[in-house]
Scaffold this active site. Structure first.
Site, PDB file in Angstrom:
ATOM      1  N   HIS A 124      -7.116  -4.894  10.142  1.00  0.00           N
ATOM      2  CA  HIS A 124      -6.858  -4.705   8.717  1.00  0.00           C
ATOM      3  C   HIS A 124      -5.560  -5.377   8.300  1.00  0.00           C
ATOM      4  O   HIS A 124      -4.657  -5.560   9.105  1.00  0.00           O
ATOM      5  CB  HIS A 124      -6.885  -3.216   8.323  1.00  0.00           C
ATOM      6  CG  HIS A 124      -5.710  -2.393   8.745  1.00  0.00           C
ATOM      7  ND1 HIS A 124      -5.842  -1.127   9.262  1.00  0.00           N
ATOM      8  CD2 HIS A 124      -4.375  -2.621   8.707  1.00  0.00           C
ATOM      9  CE1 HIS A 124      -4.643  -0.618   9.515  1.00  0.00           C
ATOM     10  NE2 HIS A 124      -3.735  -1.510   9.187  1.00  0.00           N
ATOM     11  N   ASP A 184       0.813  -1.213   0.000  1.00  0.00           N
ATOM     12  CA  ASP A 184       0.000   0.000   0.000  1.00  0.00           C
ATOM     13  C   ASP A 184       0.848   1.264   0.000  1.00  0.00           C
ATOM     14  O   ASP A 184       2.062   1.211   0.202  1.00  0.00           O
ATOM     15  CB  ASP A 184      -0.960  -0.008   1.208  1.00  0.00           C
ATOM     16  CG  ASP A 184      -0.299  -0.495   2.486  1.00  0.00           C
ATOM     17  OD1 ASP A 184       0.928  -0.413   2.587  1.00  0.00           O
ATOM     18  OD2 ASP A 184      -1.016  -0.966   3.388  1.00  0.00           O
ATOM     19  N   ASN A 232      -7.172  -2.792  14.091  1.00  0.00           N
ATOM     20  CA  ASN A 232      -8.597  -3.117  13.893  1.00  0.00           C
ATOM     21  C   ASN A 232      -8.781  -4.348  13.004  1.00  0.00           C
ATOM     22  O   ASN A 232      -9.867  -4.594  12.491  1.00  0.00           O
ATOM     23  CB  ASN A 232      -9.331  -1.914  13.274  1.00  0.00           C
ATOM     24  CG  ASN A 232      -8.776  -1.545  11.904  1.00  0.00           C
ATOM     25  OD1 ASN A 232      -7.787  -2.121  11.458  1.00  0.00           O
ATOM     26  ND2 ASN A 232      -9.404  -0.598  11.244  1.00  0.00           N
ATOM     27  N   GLU A 284      -9.640  -2.152   5.239  1.00  0.00           N
ATOM     28  CA  GLU A 284     -10.304  -1.812   6.494  1.00  0.00           C
ATOM     29  C   GLU A 284     -11.613  -2.591   6.653  1.00  0.00           C
ATOM     30  O   GLU A 284     -12.282  -2.893   5.660  1.00  0.00           O
ATOM     31  CB  GLU A 284     -10.655  -0.307   6.474  1.00  0.00           C
ATOM     32  CG  GLU A 284      -9.446   0.616   6.352  1.00  0.00           C
ATOM     33  CD  GLU A 284      -8.773   0.885   7.686  1.00  0.00           C
ATOM     34  OE1 GLU A 284      -8.635  -0.042   8.498  1.00  0.00           O
ATOM     35  OE2 GLU A 284      -8.393   2.038   7.897  1.00  0.00           O
TER      36      GLU A 284
HETATM   37  C1  GLP Z   1      -0.509  -0.299   8.674  1.00  0.00           C
HETATM   38  C2  GLP Z   1      -0.164  -0.866   7.290  1.00  0.00           C
HETATM   39  C3  GLP Z   1      -0.069  -2.343   7.349  1.00  0.00           C
HETATM   40  C4  GLP Z   1       0.695  -2.682   8.636  1.00  0.00           C
HETATM   41  C5  GLP Z   1      -0.238  -2.491   9.787  1.00  0.00           C
HETATM   42  C6  GLP Z   1       0.394  -2.726  11.151  1.00  0.00           C
HETATM   43  O1  GLP Z   1      -1.507   0.624   8.664  1.00  0.00           O
HETATM   44  N1  GLP Z   1      -0.981  -0.485   6.207  1.00  0.00           N
HETATM   45  O2  GLP Z   1       0.582  -2.838   6.199  1.00  0.00           O
HETATM   46  O3  GLP Z   1       1.100  -4.011   8.595  1.00  0.00           O
HETATM   47  O4  GLP Z   1      -0.868  -1.254   9.683  1.00  0.00           O
HETATM   48  O5  GLP Z   1       1.263  -1.686  11.485  1.00  0.00           O
HETATM   49  P1  GLP Z   1       2.303  -1.779  12.674  1.00  0.00           P
HETATM   50  O6  GLP Z   1       3.265  -2.857  12.303  1.00  0.00           O
HETATM   51  O7  GLP Z   1       2.958  -0.422  12.723  1.00  0.00           O
HETATM   52  O8  GLP Z   1       1.545  -2.116  13.903  1.00  0.00           O
END
Ligand code: GLP
Length: 258
Positions: free
Chosen positions: A152, A81, A150, A157
């Site tokens: 995702h 993304d 959440n 989402e």
């Molecule tokens: C983000 C990204 C995801 C990531 C997730 C967890 O928003 N879009 O690809 O894996 O949320 O993030 P984190 O590893 O900082 O907890």
């Protein structure tokens, strides 16, 4: 019930866990170089991934020079993304993240690490072009995933069905809060939209590696493992993939274990 197709690897802490993930990745990368069959990697950003990329860079940098050179020649990866509205050189773009944590330390050509074009005037067109590029490359081989607070994955989402494709999404308030630390701690500075691969492209990968660390993820991980394809917990669709690895540290799995 957790499907028995899932391989769960549990380690004491993130450091030990990332070494285990890197063992697996290194093995796969070695095979693909030897067999001259490099399937595109699916890469993720986020705090979970930072120690993983550090461990991967340390491991691969110790390879003999000719082997590392072959890896550099063959490398092709697609990130999940990118934020809409951030140019690649913006310090908070996922493109910058990948340059800092992987491309520069490994000496990879940035053109071999692909991400959606968040700066495009036409984000929907950019999403369609990105999906076409993934498909033209033969799809994703190994897909690395973190877990959003959440539920995702990528920026898919909730609520979200498993057929959704690469597209522009509006980020939820929860996600903008989760990612605020990268934006001076202010959720309002987190872009409103992103381009993300859909669950369709993610579930089409040959292998999926969901990596979850820290006590703050134990609740949503438990929920993910308790559901089977629940639109309100997008990560729960991953349980239907025939080759899913769940990499967790003790804190994320909590007391109960799998
Ligand atoms: C983000 C990204 C995801 C990531 C997730 C967890 O928003 N879009 O690809 O894996 O949320 O993030 P984190 O590893 O900082 O907890």
């Amino acid at each position: 019930m957790i499907p028995d197709t899932i391989t769960i690897v549990r380690r004491l802490n993130p450091e030990q866990l990332m070494e285990a993930v890197v063992d697996h990745l290194e093995h796969r990368l070695l095979n693909s170089i030897e067999q001259m069959d490099f399937c595109p990697l699916g890469l993720a950003t986020g705090r979970t991934m930072e120690p993983l990329y550090a461990a991967l860079v340390a491991r691969l940098s110790a390879w003999p020079g000719d082997r590392l050179q072959l890896l550099r020649q063959r490398w092709l990866s697609f990130n999940l993304d990118e934020y809409v509205g951030l140019p690649p050189e913006h310090p908070r773009s996922f493109c910058s993240f990948m340059g800092r944590h992987l491309a520069r330390p490994l000496g990879l050509d940035p053109s071999q690490l692909l991400l959606p074009d968040g700066a495009s005037e036409d984000p929907a067109g950019a999403a369609a072009r990105y999906a076409a590029a993934v498909s033209a490359a033969g799809g994703i081989g190994m897909q690395l995933l973190g877990l959003g607070s959440n539920g995702h994955v990528g920026f898919n989402e909730p609520p979200c069905v498993s057929e959704v494709r690469c597209r522009v999404v509006t980020l939820s308030a929860t996600t903008r809060k989760q990612n605020a630390p990268a934006f001076e701690g202010s959720p309002n500075l987190v872009p409103l939209e992103a381009i993300t691969l859909g669950l369709y492209e993610i579930l089409a990968a040959n292998e999926i590696h969901l990596i979850v660390t820290g006590a703050s993820k134990s609740g949503i991980l438990r929920k993910t493992l308790d559901r089977d394809g629940d639109p309100n917990v997008p990560a729960s669709w991953l349980l239907r993939h025939p080759r899913l690895w769940l990499w967790v540290d003790d804190a994320a799995l909590g007391e109960e274990g799998p």
